[in-house]
Write a protein that holds these residues in place. Sequence first.
Motif, PDB file in Angstrom:
ATOM      1  N   ASP A  76       0.836  -1.206   0.000  1.00 45.28           N
ATOM      2  CA  ASP A  76       0.000   0.000   0.000  1.00 45.28           C
ATOM      3  C   ASP A  76       0.869   1.253   0.000  1.00 45.28           C
ATOM      4  N   TYR A  77       1.966   1.221   0.763  1.00 46.38           N
ATOM      5  CA  TYR A  77       2.871   2.371   0.762  1.00 46.38           C
ATOM      6  C   TYR A  77       3.489   2.570  -0.620  1.00 46.38           C
ATOM      7  N   GLY A  78       3.718   1.460  -1.316  1.00 46.08           N
ATOM      8  CA  GLY A  78       4.250   1.568  -2.667  1.00 46.08           C
ATOM      9  C   GLY A  78       3.301   2.302  -3.594  1.00 46.08           C
ATOM     10  N   ILE A  79       2.002   2.002  -3.483  1.00 49.84           N
ATOM     11  CA  ILE A  79       1.010   2.691  -4.308  1.00 49.84           C
ATOM     12  C   ILE A  79       0.971   4.176  -3.967  1.00 49.84           C
ATOM     13  N   ILE A  80       1.028   4.485  -2.665  1.00 47.35           N
ATOM     14  CA  ILE A  80       1.003   5.883  -2.239  1.00 47.35           C
ATOM     15  C   ILE A  80       2.203   6.631  -2.809  1.00 47.35           C
ATOM     16  N   LEU A  81       3.386   6.024  -2.712  1.00 46.10           N
ATOM     17  CA  LEU A  81       4.581   6.681  -3.226  1.00 46.10           C
ATOM     18  C   LEU A  81       4.538   6.806  -4.745  1.00 46.10           C
ATOM     19  N   LEU A  82       3.942   5.823  -5.411  1.00 49.20           N
ATOM     20  CA  LEU A  82       3.813   5.892  -6.868  1.00 49.20           C
ATOM     21  C   LEU A  82       2.946   7.071  -7.280  1.00 49.20           C
ATOM     22  N   LEU A  83       1.792   7.236  -6.629  1.00 49.78           N
ATOM     23  CA  LEU A  83       0.910   8.366  -6.960  1.00 49.78           C
ATOM     24  C   LEU A  83       1.576   9.698  -6.636  1.00 49.78           C
ATOM     25  N   PHE A  84       2.400   9.698  -5.598  1.00 50.22           N
ATOM     26  CA  PHE A  84       3.142  10.910  -5.260  1.00 50.22           C
ATOM     27  C   PHE A  84       4.093  11.282  -6.399  1.00 50.22           C
ATOM     28  N   THR A  85       4.830  10.293  -6.936  1.00 43.75           N
ATOM     29  CA  THR A  85       5.760  10.576  -8.029  1.00 43.75           C
ATOM     30  C   THR A  85       5.025  10.959  -9.306  1.00 43.75           C
ATOM     31  N   ILE A  86       3.827  10.409  -9.515  1.00 45.51           N
ATOM     32  CA  ILE A  86       3.016  10.822 -10.665  1.00 45.51           C
ATOM     33  C   ILE A  86       2.662  12.302 -10.528  1.00 45.51           C
ATOM     34  N   GLY A  87       2.285  12.694  -9.307  1.00 46.34           N
ATOM     35  CA  GLY A  87       1.974  14.103  -9.062  1.00 46.34           C
ATOM     36  C   GLY A  87       3.162  15.001  -9.345  1.00 46.34           C
ATOM     37  N   LEU A  88       4.380  14.510  -9.020  1.00 46.84           N
ATOM     38  CA  LEU A  88       5.588  15.306  -9.285  1.00 46.84           C
ATOM     39  C   LEU A  88       5.785  15.541 -10.772  1.00 46.84           C
ATOM     40  N   GLU A  89       5.365  14.595 -11.603  1.00 44.47           N
ATOM     41  CA  GLU A  89       5.540  14.724 -13.039  1.00 44.47           C
ATOM     42  C   GLU A  89       4.466  15.608 -13.673  1.00 44.47           C
ATOM     43  N   LEU A  90       3.432  15.900 -12.897  1.00 49.80           N
ATOM     44  CA  LEU A  90       2.354  16.739 -13.412  1.00 49.80           C
ATOM     45  C   LEU A  90       2.523  18.165 -12.887  1.00 49.80           C
ATOM     46  N   SER A  91       1.575  18.985 -13.168  1.00 50.52           N
ATOM     47  CA  SER A  91       1.454  20.322 -12.602  1.00 50.52           C
ATOM     48  C   SER A  91      -0.011  20.695 -12.736  1.00 50.52           C
ATOM     49  N   PHE A  92      -0.431  21.703 -11.988  1.00 55.21           N
ATOM     50  CA  PHE A  92      -1.839  22.094 -12.067  1.00 55.21           C
ATOM     51  C   PHE A  92      -2.195  22.597 -13.463  1.00 55.21           C
ATOM     52  N   ARG A  93      -1.223  23.222 -14.120  1.00 57.87           N
ATOM     53  CA  ARG A  93      -1.481  23.690 -15.485  1.00 57.87           C
ATOM     54  C   ARG A  93      -1.678  22.501 -16.428  1.00 57.87           C
ATOM     55  N   ARG A  94      -0.807  21.505 -16.292  1.00 55.89           N
ATOM     56  CA  ARG A  94      -0.930  20.330 -17.145  1.00 55.89           C
ATOM     57  C   ARG A  94      -2.184  19.542 -16.806  1.00 55.89           C
ATOM     58  N   LEU A  95      -2.517  19.467 -15.521  1.00 55.31           N
ATOM     59  CA  LEU A  95      -3.730  18.763 -15.115  1.00 55.31           C
ATOM     60  C   LEU A  95      -4.969  19.450 -15.677  1.00 55.31           C
ATOM     61  N   TRP A  96      -4.940  20.771 -15.740  1.00 55.11           N
ATOM     62  CA  TRP A  96      -6.073  21.502 -16.304  1.00 55.11           C
ATOM     63  C   TRP A  96      -6.210  21.212 -17.793  1.00 55.11           C
ATOM     64  N   LYS A  97      -5.062  21.063 -18.475  1.00 53.57           N
ATOM     65  CA  LYS A  97      -5.114  20.712 -19.891  1.00 53.57           C
ATOM     66  C   LYS A  97      -5.677  19.318 -20.100  1.00 53.57           C
ATOM     67  N   MET A  98      -5.536  18.457 -19.089  1.00 57.69           N
ATOM     68  CA  MET A  98      -6.013  17.073 -19.190  1.00 57.69           C
ATOM     69  C   MET A  98      -7.461  16.923 -18.708  1.00 57.69           C
ATOM     70  N   ARG A  99      -8.142  18.042 -18.407  1.00 56.81           N
ATOM     71  CA  ARG A  99      -9.459  17.957 -17.775  1.00 56.81           C
ATOM     72  C   ARG A  99     -10.464  17.183 -18.627  1.00 56.81           C
ATOM     73  N   ARG A 100     -10.351  17.319 -19.939  1.00 57.11           N
ATOM     74  CA  ARG A 100     -11.273  16.576 -20.813  1.00 57.11           C
ATOM     75  C   ARG A 100     -11.031  15.083 -20.701  1.00 57.11           C
ATOM     76  N   MET A 101      -9.755  14.699 -20.627  1.00 52.67           N
ATOM     77  CA  MET A 101      -9.415  13.291 -20.499  1.00 52.67           C
ATOM     78  C   MET A 101      -9.850  12.744 -19.145  1.00 52.67           C
ATOM     79  N   VAL A 102      -9.678  13.563 -18.094  1.00 45.59           N
ATOM     80  CA  VAL A 102      -9.981  13.094 -16.736  1.00 45.59           C
ATOM     81  C   VAL A 102     -11.481  13.053 -16.492  1.00 45.59           C
TER      82      VAL A 102
END
Length: 587
Positions: A76-102
Motif C-alpha cells: 500500500d505504501y508503494g502505491i502511495i509513493l507511486l501516486l506521489f511521483t506521478i503528481g511530481l511529473e504533473l502540474s496544475f497547469r498540465r492537469l487543467w489541460k487534461m481535464r477533458r481526459m480526466v
Amino acid sequence: MAGELQTEGLSNALVILGAAGVVIPAFARVRINPIVGFLLVGVLVGPFGLGSLAAQFQWLRWITISDIEDISPLGDYGIILLLFTIGLELSFRRLWKMRRMVFVLGPAELFTSSLLIALGLSFLDYSWGSSVGLGLALALSSTALVVPIAGTQSAVGRRALGMLLFEDLAIVPIIFILGALAPQATGGSWSGLLTVLSEGALVVGLMLILGRFLLPYLFGQAARTKSPELFLAASLLVVIIASLATSAVGLSPIFGALIAGLLIAETDYRHEVEVITAPFKGLALGVFLITIGMQIDLNFIRENWSMLAAAVSGIILVKAFVTGGLLKIAGARTGTATETGLLMSSPSETTLIVLAAASAAQLISAETATFWQAATAIGLTITPILARIGHDMAKRIELRESEPPPVAAPTQVERAIIVGFGRVGVLIADMLGKHDLPYVAVEANIDAVTSARRRGYDVMFGDVSRPEVLEKLDIANAKALIITMDEPVLAARIVKRVRTDFPDLTIISRARDADHAAELYRAGVSDAVPETLESSLQLSEAVLVDLGIPMGFVIASIHEKRDEFRRIIMEQGGLDEAPKLKLQAPS
C-alpha cells in the motif's frame, strides 16, 4: 541476541530485498520487464508456492513469506509513493489541460465498461447487485502497472493517465455505492457519501492553500542545510501528512499523495525530490507486485483454468474495445487508441479493494470473490504482455495508415539509398532534400519508420540483411548507397555483397573507428567516415581555439592528425591510395 534477530519481519525483509537485488538485474539482462519478475517471485515465495512447505522445512522460512498480511501494508505504501511521483511529473497547469481526459473520457470509460461487464454477468445468472459490484470492480485499471510501463509523456501515457486519475478519484464513491446496494443498507449510505465529499473538498482546499505557502519555506530550509537526509525526511513528511489528511475524512490516501506531488511540482525543488524518492518508488512498487503474486493460487487456477481464462479474456476484450473506441471517437490515432485500450484492459490492484467491499456488503459470496481475485491477479500478471502486444499492433496499424511511399516498384529515377534511419540517417536525408537530391531510406525499426513517415520522410520498412530488400529499392538504378546504421559487422557484409554485384556504385558508410573504416575499405566501400575520430578531431579543434591557440596552428595540427589517421587506415586496410576522411561527426 541471536534469537531476537530470528523474527518474521527480518525474514520477510530478507526475501523482499533479495528479490529486488536478483530480479531487477537478472530480468534487465534478458530484457524482460522486472514487473513480470516481481510477480513471479511473489508466486514462488508466497503461501501458495514454497511458503506452503515452510512448516516442513524450517530453512524455507528465510526465503519465503507465509502470511500476505505481513507485507501488504508495504505494498500500500508503494502505491502511495507511486501516486506521489506521478503528481511530481504533473502540474496544475498540465492537469487543467487534461481535464477533458480526466472528467469526460475517464467517466465514459469507467461506467461504459462497468455497464457492459455487468450486463454480461447478468446473463450468467449473477444477481443485479452482484453484477453491478463486479462490473465496477473489474472496470478499474492498474495505475501501479500502466504508468511505469507507458510513462506520462507519450501519447499513450497521457491518455491512460487521464483516465486512471478519474478512476483513482472514483474509488471512494464506488465503495459507498456498494454499501448503499447492500441488502442491509439504509439511506444513510448516500448521506455519508455527501459528507465525505464535502469534507474532502474542504480538506483538499486547505491543502492547496497551505501547501502553496508552506512548502517553499519548508524545502527552502531543508535545502539550506545541504543535507539529503533532511530533504528526504521533508518529502516523506509531506506525503504522510497529505495521505493522513485525506484518509481522515474518508478519501483514499493515494489521492492525498497525488495532491502532495502536485504541490511540490509547483515549487523549485521538484527535481531534487524526484531524484531522492526514485529508489524508494522502485522498491515499494516491487513489494506491491510481490504481494499480488503471492495471492495467485496455482492449484485454484489449475482446477478452474478454463473458467478463469474465459473470464480474463472477456474482461480484456470488453475494456480494450471500450477504451480504444472512446479514444478513437475523441480523435486519437488508431494505433494510439489500440495500444491504450490493451494496456488498460486488465483489472487493477484496486479491483481487489472493491471486491473486498462488495463481499463485505454481501453483494457477492466468498467463493465468487475468490474466483475474481484470482482472475484479477492473472490479469495483473499479463499486463506487461498485453502492453507489448498493444505496442506492436499500434506500430503496424500506424505503418499501414501512414501512406507508404511507392518504393516497392522499380523506378528509372537515380536516387540515393539510405540504409538506417536513426539520427544520422535523418540528418543526411535533410541535407539531400535541401539540395533537391532524390533519396529513399530503409529502416528495420518499425517505430523509427512510423515516426519518420509522420514527418514526411521517404522511408520504407525492411531488413537490409535480406538481399531482396535492396532489390525492391531498385539498387541497380541507385546513384549512391549510404550506410548509416551503427552495426559494424552488418555494414561490412552489405558493402561486400553490394560491391560484388555493383562494382561501379558509390558506397559511403559510417564507420565506428579507424579499424572499422579499414575493414569497410577492404570490403569495397568508396568512402568511410570514422565517427569517433572525426568527432574527437572536432572536439579537439573547439578546445584548442577556446584556449587561445591561433586558428592557423589549430587547423594545421588537425590536418596533421588526420594524415596520421589516413596512414593507419591505409596500413590496416591494405590500400594503395590514402582514403578520404570526411570532416563530419554523426549526431
